[in-house]
Design a protein around this motif. Structure first.
Motif, PDB file in Angstrom:
ATOM      1  N   GLN A 150       0.344  -6.712   4.567  1.00 43.33           N
ATOM      2  CA  GLN A 150      -0.305  -6.763   3.255  1.00 43.33           C
ATOM      3  C   GLN A 150      -1.003  -5.448   2.945  1.00 43.33           C
ATOM      4  OE1 GLN A 150       0.002  -8.914   0.795  1.00 43.33           O
ATOM      5  NE2 GLN A 150       1.432 -10.029   2.091  1.00 43.33           N
ATOM      6  N   ALA A 151      -1.699  -4.891   3.936  1.00 40.84           N
ATOM      7  CA  ALA A 151      -2.386  -3.606   3.743  1.00 40.84           C
ATOM      8  C   ALA A 151      -1.366  -2.506   3.428  1.00 40.84           C
ATOM      9  CB  ALA A 151      -3.204  -3.258   4.974  1.00 40.84           C
ATOM     10  N   TYR A 152      -0.266  -2.508   4.154  1.00 44.68           N
ATOM     11  CA  TYR A 152       0.781  -1.504   3.930  1.00 44.68           C
ATOM     12  C   TYR A 152       1.380  -1.643   2.530  1.00 44.68           C
ATOM     13  CZ  TYR A 152       5.327   0.739   4.140  1.00 44.68           C
ATOM     14  OH  TYR A 152       6.427   1.508   3.857  1.00 44.68           O
ATOM     15  N   LEU A 153       1.699  -2.866   2.111  1.00 45.60           N
ATOM     16  CA  LEU A 153       2.301  -3.082   0.804  1.00 45.60           C
ATOM     17  C   LEU A 153       1.351  -2.680  -0.318  1.00 45.60           C
ATOM     18  CD1 LEU A 153       4.151  -6.481   1.370  1.00 45.60           C
ATOM     19  CD2 LEU A 153       5.156  -4.186   1.205  1.00 45.60           C
ATOM     20  N   GLN A 154       0.061  -2.951  -0.156  1.00 47.49           N
ATOM     21  CA  GLN A 154      -0.905  -2.537  -1.161  1.00 47.49           C
ATOM     22  C   GLN A 154      -0.977  -1.022  -1.239  1.00 47.49           C
ATOM     23  OE1 GLN A 154      -4.449  -4.589   0.071  1.00 47.49           O
ATOM     24  NE2 GLN A 154      -3.835  -6.513  -0.917  1.00 47.49           N
ATOM     25  N   GLN A 155      -0.904  -0.366  -0.092  1.00 54.42           N
ATOM     26  CA  GLN A 155      -0.924   1.105  -0.057  1.00 54.42           C
ATOM     27  C   GLN A 155       0.332   1.663  -0.738  1.00 54.42           C
ATOM     28  OE1 GLN A 155      -0.578   2.668   3.894  1.00 54.42           O
ATOM     29  NE2 GLN A 155      -1.310   4.678   3.323  1.00 54.42           N
ATOM     30  N   GLU A 156       1.473   1.064  -0.516  1.00 53.07           N
ATOM     31  CA  GLU A 156       2.714   1.507  -1.123  1.00 53.07           C
ATOM     32  C   GLU A 156       2.701   1.306  -2.634  1.00 53.07           C
ATOM     33  OE1 GLU A 156       5.610   3.096   0.219  1.00 53.07           O
ATOM     34  OE2 GLU A 156       4.010   3.464   1.692  1.00 53.07           O
TER      35      GLU A 156
END
Length: 159
Positions: A150-156
């Motif tokens: 989730q953190a990665y997808l938000q960053q992307e």
């Protein structure tokens, strides 16, 4: 229809953006739960200019990506996946200067193991030049992996 269309499209885009897929200029049609993964014929993809045959690694990548995308269409939530086994049987050489396409079908799942068939074709999907068989393992993400994702997808998405 994919089990989770948003998840499927996210994974489809992710797989096609893996660096070697970008270099090969792989593209796809994700309008069904058995997407078609394709690459245009380019001389730099030949195993040798003397033979004129497309490199086997290109076909292997297409079969692997089509199989992974077909498996992703079955997911309700993110899962880890890995290719356990793959076999490709060539029926004939593909025709030079024509795009190459691969469609895959998951024909059986037993627990965390998925069995997938694929066919490689050019102009006519009913006349494959190669057939693939793949075995994948897949497992749901742990809670910690879900949070990291989730953190990665938000960053992307913020890019």
């Amino acid at each position: 229809m994919p089990a989770n269309p948003v998840l499927f499209q996210t994974l489809f885009n992710h797989y096609l953006n893996i660096p070697h897929c970008r270099w090969l200029k792989i593209y796809g049609d994700s309008s069904t739960d058995e997407p078609v993964i394709s690459v245009d014929w380019r001389d730099e993809l030949l195993e040798s200019p003397k033979t004129g045959n497309i490199h086997g690694g290109v076909i292997t990548t297409l079969v692997d990506m089509a199989s992974a995308c077909t498996l992703a269409a079955l997911f309700q939530q993110f899962e880890t996946t890995a290719t356990l086994d793959m076999r490709i049987d060539y029926l004939m050489q593909p025709v030079p200067d024509q795009p190459i396409h691969v469609r895959a079908h998951c024909y059986r799942q037993e627990g965390s193991i998925a069995f997938i068939r694929s066919h490689c074709f050019q102009n006519d999907e009913t006349r494959p030049f190669a057939l693939g068989m793949s075995t994948f393992i897949h497992n749901p993400l742990t809670h910690a992996e879900q949070q990291a994702l989730q953190a990665y997808l938000q960053q992307e998405q913020a890019k």
